[in-house]
Design a protein around this motif. Structure first.
Motif, PDB file in Angstrom:
ATOM      1  N   UNK A 138       0.841  -1.187   0.000  1.00 57.15           N
ATOM      2  CA  UNK A 138       0.000   0.000   0.000  1.00 57.15           C
ATOM      3  C   UNK A 138       0.878   1.239   0.000  1.00 57.15           C
ATOM      4  N   UNK A 139       0.322   2.349  -0.475  1.00 60.83           N
ATOM      5  CA  UNK A 139       1.005   3.629  -0.412  1.00 60.83           C
ATOM      6  C   UNK A 139       0.141   4.608   0.362  1.00 60.83           C
ATOM      7  N   UNK A 140       0.786   5.425   1.186  1.00 63.00           N
ATOM      8  CA  UNK A 140       0.076   6.443   1.940  1.00 63.00           C
ATOM      9  C   UNK A 140       0.571   7.820   1.564  1.00 63.00           C
ATOM     10  N   UNK A 141      -0.338   8.764   1.402  1.00 61.10           N
ATOM     11  CA  UNK A 141       0.015  10.144   1.072  1.00 61.10           C
ATOM     12  C   UNK A 141      -0.138  11.023   2.305  1.00 61.10           C
ATOM     13  N   UNK A 142       0.857  11.867   2.550  1.00 57.61           N
ATOM     14  CA  UNK A 142       0.886  12.703   3.738  1.00 57.61           C
ATOM     15  C   UNK A 142       1.147  14.154   3.344  1.00 57.61           C
ATOM     16  N   UNK A 143       0.493  15.060   4.026  1.00 57.48           N
ATOM     17  CA  UNK A 143       0.695  16.479   3.775  1.00 57.48           C
ATOM     18  C   UNK A 143       0.842  17.200   5.102  1.00 57.48           C
ATOM     19  N   UNK A 144       1.854  18.041   5.201  1.00 57.67           N
ATOM     20  CA  UNK A 144       2.103  18.799   6.420  1.00 57.67           C
ATOM     21  C   UNK A 144       1.203  20.030   6.422  1.00 57.67           C
ATOM     22  N   UNK A 145       0.364  20.169   7.435  1.00 55.55           N
ATOM     23  CA  UNK A 145      -0.607  21.257   7.465  1.00 55.55           C
ATOM     24  C   UNK A 145      -0.299  22.290   8.547  1.00 55.55           C
ATOM     25  N   UNK A 146       0.728  22.055   9.344  1.00 56.66           N
ATOM     26  CA  UNK A 146       1.069  22.996  10.402  1.00 56.66           C
ATOM     27  C   UNK A 146       1.865  24.181   9.880  1.00 56.66           C
ATOM     28  N   UNK A 147       2.111  25.117  10.765  1.00 55.15           N
ATOM     29  CA  UNK A 147       2.845  26.326  10.389  1.00 55.15           C
ATOM     30  C   UNK A 147       4.348  26.188  10.603  1.00 55.15           C
ATOM     31  N   UNK A 148       4.766  25.115  11.286  1.00 55.07           N
ATOM     32  CA  UNK A 148       6.184  24.942  11.591  1.00 55.07           C
ATOM     33  C   UNK A 148       6.940  24.223  10.494  1.00 55.07           C
ATOM     34  N   UNK A 149       8.114  23.757  10.869  1.00 54.13           N
ATOM     35  CA  UNK A 149       9.005  23.079   9.921  1.00 54.13           C
ATOM     36  C   UNK A 149       8.530  21.651   9.674  1.00 54.13           C
ATOM     37  N   UNK A 150       8.519  21.247   8.424  1.00 53.77           N
ATOM     38  CA  UNK A 150       8.177  19.873   8.040  1.00 53.77           C
ATOM     39  C   UNK A 150       9.463  19.068   7.892  1.00 53.77           C
ATOM     40  N   UNK A 151       9.563  17.960   8.614  1.00 47.92           N
ATOM     41  CA  UNK A 151      10.736  17.086   8.541  1.00 47.92           C
ATOM     42  C   UNK A 151      10.413  15.889   7.649  1.00 47.92           C
ATOM     43  N   UNK A 152      11.310  15.603   6.709  1.00 47.91           N
ATOM     44  CA  UNK A 152      11.094  14.522   5.743  1.00 47.91           C
ATOM     45  C   UNK A 152      12.390  13.749   5.572  1.00 47.91           C
TER      46      UNK A 152
END
Length: 325
Positions: A138-152
């Protein structure tokens, strides 16, 4: 304005391929956002490494320098990068998904009250980050919705190093000196983690010939080895071949083996189980040889040959030898 930091990892004075792949992922994010990419190198004496990175099309290189960062510790790297991120306030921080990053990145994100989207295999518009679940089923899609830094963190082989072009002029190099006290480092640095001893690094190979159960018997392996030799390629295998002891485990490609992204991946007698596809889907060109026209490997192959490998492989080997004479 969006700002993107890419943390580049070094081991024994060398930058690993997966770090360049992380830079490529950072550039993909930058292209979406119209942002600049800055690379970060952490250590005690990183001048030569920073100069190397500066020649690869980033806007800036930040040397996070401190004597206590000469040898890796999770506490030291977390403290240093936390201070840098609080100073730079980037939109995204991209890291290579290595053992070292898995050791400190969750704590780093937690200290900043953010989350880590780990083991990313694709970046879509938005940006939307794709991870594989259940060994790639399976594949999951994620989106960062906060105002801070997104770590990837990005999976090995998911982003092509060819996306990291040389810059027209060297990038600016800056030094950031974090405040770290020896008492804050709770562990004593040991020897760096090493996987099982390997005589070949398939992850760095540009040409790979991989063999699966279609070869039937260990005595038939020289047929595929001859093809690999003719191409100047490394020989690899799917898990059943290594489980049977026909080839050493270090030559296994897949979710429980190595992840590869060569220019050419030639799959011989491999059906294409999802566990194998996870380890080689980042290849630039995939050629499959299989007698079953419905084999899953053909779904990801750029070129497919439906036929008996015992007929196709010798003919292909001879054609390659003739072309090189």
């Amino acid at each position: 304005m969006s700002r993107i930091l890419v943390v580049v990892e070094q081991r024994e004075g060398r930058i690993a391929r997966i770090s360049w792949e992380a830079v490529a992922a950072g550039k993909r994010l930058a292209a979406q956002a119209g942002a600049a990419v800055s690379a970060v190198i952490v250590g005690a004496n990183t001048e030569a490494l920073a100069t190397e990175i500066a020649a690869h099309g980033v806007a800036k290189v930040i040397r996070v320098e401190h004597p206590l960062l000469g040898r890796y510790t999770a506490d030291g790297f977390t403290l240093a990068l936390q201070q840098l991120i609080e100073s730079e306030r980037p939109t995204q921080v991209v890291l290579p998904h290595t053992y070292q990053v898995r050791d400190y990145a969750p704590a780093l994100a937690a200290r900043l009250n953010e989350v880590l989207i780990s083991d990313v295999v694709a970046i879509g518009d938005g940006p939307v980050f794709t991870r594989q679940l259940m060994q790639g089923r399976l594949s999951g899609n994620y989106q960062h919705t906060g105002a801070g830094t997104c770590f990837v963190s990005v999976q090995a082989g998911a982003f092509r190093v060819e996306g990291v072009e040389a810059g027209t002029s060297p990038a600016l190099i800056e030094i950031f000196t974090p405040t770290i006290d020896a008492a804050q480092i709770r562990t004593k640095p040991g020897d760096p983690f090493r996987g099982s001893s390997q005589t070949v690094d398939l992850g760095s190979a540009q040409l790979i010939v991989s063999v699966g159960r279609g070869i039937k018997e260990a005595e038939n392996l020289p047929l595929v080895q001859d093809l690999a030799t003719a191409l100047g390629a490394e020989l690899a295998a799917s898990r059943p071949i290594c489980d049977n002891g026909w080839l050493p485990m270090e030559r296994q490609v897949g979710s429980s083996g190595q992840t590869v992204a060569p220019k050419l991946y030639l799959a011989v007698g491999i059906s294409g189980a999802i566990q194998h596809l996870v380890g080689m889907k980042g290849s630039q060109c995939i050629v499959a040889i299989n007698k079953d026209p419905d084999a899953p490997i053909f779904e990801v192959a750029d070129y497919g040959i439906v036929g008996d490998l015992f007929e196709v492989v010798p003919a292909l080997t001879e054609a390659i030898k003739a072309a090189r004479q």
